[in-house]
Design an enzyme around this catalytic site. Structure first.
Site, PDB file in Angstrom:
ATOM      1  CG  HIS A  25      16.646  11.092  78.318  1.00 40.37           C
ATOM      2  ND1 HIS A  25      16.564  12.353  78.886  1.00 40.37           N
ATOM      3  CD2 HIS A  25      17.772  11.106  77.555  1.00 40.37           C
ATOM      4  CE1 HIS A  25      17.588  13.087  78.468  1.00 40.37           C
ATOM      5  NE2 HIS A  25      18.352  12.356  77.668  1.00 40.37           N
ATOM      6  CG  HIS A  55      25.078   7.635  80.950  1.00 39.55           C
ATOM      7  ND1 HIS A  55      25.518   7.350  79.681  1.00 39.55           N
ATOM      8  CD2 HIS A  55      24.946   8.985  81.022  1.00 39.55           C
ATOM      9  CE1 HIS A  55      25.648   8.486  79.007  1.00 39.55           C
ATOM     10  NE2 HIS A  55      25.312   9.487  79.800  1.00 39.55           N
TER      11      HIS A  55
END
Length: 189
Positions: A42, A126
């Site tokens: 995620h 990220h």
């Protein structure tokens, strides 16, 4: 409850990344890294930490508003990087300004709901794929990710995710993530 707001990549993006990670895991010393599980991949927008149960309804309401005020945007997995010598990640390309805005709105929603937040940091999209047990050289992995370009998708939802930390004490056990709320972005659907 330990909670965070996130953008969840679709199954096609997860599959593409899984193929890339499988190649990374064949590099020398890859067995010294703790690789994150596909189910947990995620992009964290805002980490809330432990949230008192009585604050959750207000947090959910404010996150719904943040999602409604943010337009859907394109995104794709893109290249990679590292945080020092400890964390290896895959980046994103596409609607990064929209994603940054959604992260800021998620952070503000939590603050307004009464959630105690850490100091605000500039958002960097990220997705963590591995962590080093000890400081090591992650540059070969970053170099291997330099050509990685995932297929674009449309980010259409903001997710509220519960992080269930490992309790068994089994080495290598990873947190389990559970989506406890999801709201369509404005213009999505």
């Amino acid at each position: 409850m330990r909670l965070f707001a996130a953008v969840l990549p679709p199954p096609t993006a997860v599959d593409e990344l899984a193929t890339e990670v499988a190649a990374l895991r064949r590099l020398p010393a890859a067995d010294t890294l703790r690789w994150t599980g596909h189910a947990g991949w995620h992009f964290t927008l805002a980490f809330f930490g432990e949230v008192d149960d009585e604050l959750v309804p207000e947090l959910r309401e404010r996150l719904a508003r943040a999602a409604h005020r943010t337009s859907a945007f394109p995104l794709r997995l893109h290249q990679g990087g590292r945080f020092g010598h400890r964390a290896l990640w895959v980046g994103a390309a596409g609607g990064l300004e929209e994603m940054r805005l959604l992260a800021e709105r998620s952070d503000a929603a939590a603050r307004r709901a009464g959630v105690s937040m850490e100091e605000h940091r500039r958002y960097q999209a990220h997705l963590t794929i591995a962590r080093a047990r000890e400081a090591g050289d992650l540059r070969p992995y970053v170099e291997a990710l330099a050509a990685f370009e995932g297929t674009p998708w449309q980010v259409a939802d903001l997710a509220l995710v519960r992080s269930n930390l490992p309790v068994s004490g089994v080495p290598g056990e990873q947190p389990r993530y559970e989506v406890v709320g999801s709201w369509p972005l404005g213009g999505a659907g």
